[in-house]
Design an enzyme around this catalytic site. Structure first.
Site, PDB file in Angstrom:
ATOM      1  N   LYS A  51       0.905  -1.013  -0.062  1.00 26.37           N
ATOM      2  CA  LYS A  51       0.092   0.065  -0.130  1.00 26.37           C
ATOM      3  C   LYS A  51       1.420   1.570   0.243  1.00 26.37           C
ATOM      4  O   LYS A  51       0.500   2.309  -0.711  1.00 26.37           O
ATOM      5  CB  LYS A  51      -0.746   0.107   1.087  1.00 26.37           C
ATOM      6  CG  LYS A  51      -2.564  -0.767   1.591  1.00 26.37           C
ATOM      7  CD  LYS A  51      -3.418  -0.722   2.789  1.00 26.37           C
ATOM      8  CE  LYS A  51      -3.638  -2.498   2.519  1.00 26.37           C
ATOM      9  NZ  LYS A  51      -4.676  -2.390   3.792  1.00 26.37           N
ATOM     10  N   GLN A  95      -4.345  -1.127   9.790  1.00 27.66           N
ATOM     11  CA  GLN A  95      -4.588  -2.832   9.114  1.00 27.66           C
ATOM     12  C   GLN A  95      -5.287  -3.835  10.295  1.00 27.66           C
ATOM     13  O   GLN A  95      -4.659  -3.754  11.290  1.00 27.66           O
ATOM     14  CB  GLN A  95      -3.118  -3.516   8.967  1.00 27.66           C
ATOM     15  CG  GLN A  95      -2.232  -4.213   8.186  1.00 27.66           C
ATOM     16  CD  GLN A  95      -3.261  -4.018   6.026  1.00 27.66           C
ATOM     17  OE1 GLN A  95      -3.578  -3.160   5.862  1.00 27.66           O
ATOM     18  NE2 GLN A  95      -4.075  -5.352   5.813  1.00 27.66           N
ATOM     19  N   ASP A 118     -10.920   3.487   3.931  1.00 26.30           N
ATOM     20  CA  ASP A 118     -10.596   2.426   3.831  1.00 26.30           C
ATOM     21  C   ASP A 118     -12.729   2.096   3.710  1.00 26.30           C
ATOM     22  O   ASP A 118     -13.324   0.491   3.722  1.00 26.30           O
ATOM     23  CB  ASP A 118     -10.690   0.717   5.281  1.00 26.30           C
ATOM     24  CG  ASP A 118      -9.795   0.325   5.702  1.00 26.30           C
ATOM     25  OD1 ASP A 118      -9.353   0.062   4.285  1.00 26.30           O
ATOM     26  OD2 ASP A 118      -8.847   0.191   6.351  1.00 26.30           O
TER      27      ASP A 118
END
Ligand code: GUN
Length: 280
Positions: A51, A95, A118
């Site tokens: 990422k 994460q 997200d």
């Protein structure tokens, strides 16, 4: 047809890169992404590194904030609060999965909805399910973009989603409902999985069971999107038996090289959207 997620993701990344470069000329600012990584799970470390690398390549500045696996929930919440208030942070990602002492619910709720790249915060989830403007979770957004590469008009199609997670199954269902699909979600307690899958014009598999979907589970001419990433020996395989289905399906994503690259491209897209929203 094999759907080339790598190629599609590259096109999206190129568009993002171009837009960021234009915005930089106008505003002298660029988007930034803060990624919180807790513990040392190997897959999480790899995802986070990818990422960060992809962000840098399109002109998003990115930093990884790393904590040991025994960090306290309070310390992480304090960091999120700091990043929420930081004008130079466009997007925040924590994460998953998290260690047991840290509540996923508290962490997700703590991220400001306008920085929630997200799309997991219940405000964004609620907006999506109400059909309002929202940040959409990266993987299902990537899946939808791939489906729409094959078929522009999804109205009236029967979509079957295997898996009901907050990350994939549930937001995927909302997106396909918005496209006027008839949507069925099946899961581990569903009575007859095969019977339900046989109804599908579009199948999205996101359960984490290697090669679950076989040839006799689907109709001809189906569009199959495989979200599964299962490590079997040294190989990464999907939830769909690819070799069984590549000649039966109208279109199918491979694993790897299907949904995976799209997830990251959509994360970059969401980060850019958060940045632009903060500039208004
Ligand atoms: N872990 C596995 N997938 C994801 C994701 O899309 N976002 C975050 N934050 N963690 C994950």
């Amino acid at each position: 047809m094999i759907i080339d997620g790598k190629k599609e993701a590259e096109l999206i990344r190129n568009e993002i890169k171009k837009e960021i470069s234009e915005l930089k000329k106008k505003t002298a600012k660029t988007p930034s992404l803060s990624v919180i990584l807790i513990g040392d799970l190997a897959p999480s470390k790899i995802y986070v590194k990818n990422k960060e690398k992809s962000a840098r390549e399109v002109g998003i500045s990115s930093k990884i904030i790393q904590y040991p696996k025994n960090v306290s929930e309070k310390d992480v919440l304090m960091k999120i609060d700091e990043l929420n208030k930081d004008e130079n942070t466009s997007g925040i990602l924590v994460q998953l999965p998290l260690p047991n002492q840290i509540s996923k619910e508290k962490i997700i709720n703590a991220i400001h909805p306008s920085k929630d790249v997200d799309g997991f915060n219940p405000i964004n989830v609620g907006n999506l399910s109400s059909g309002y403007k929202s940040i959409v979770p990266c993987t299902p957004l990537g899946c939808l973009l791939l489906i729409k590469q094959v078929e522009k008009n999804l109205s009236g199609k029967h979509a079957v989603i295997i898996g009901r997670s907050n990350l994939n199954g549930k937001p995927m269902a909302q997106l396909l409902l918005k496209e006027n699909c008839t949507v069925t979600i099946v899961h581990s307690k569903t009575k007859n999985l095969q019977k339900e899958c046989l109804k599908a014009d579009i199948l999205v598999a996101a359960v984490g069971v290697p090669n679950l979907v076989k040839k006799d589970w689907v109709k001809d001419n189906i569009i199959i999107i495989d979200v599964g990433i299962n490590k079997v020996g040294e190989k990464i395989i999907g939830d769909v038996s690819f070799d069984d289905l590549r000649n039966k399906a109208k279109a199918i994503t491979p694993v790897p090289g299907g949904v995976g690259p799209m997830t990251i491209a959509c994360l970059l897209k969401n980060t850019l959207e958060c940045f632009k929203a903060h500039q208004l």
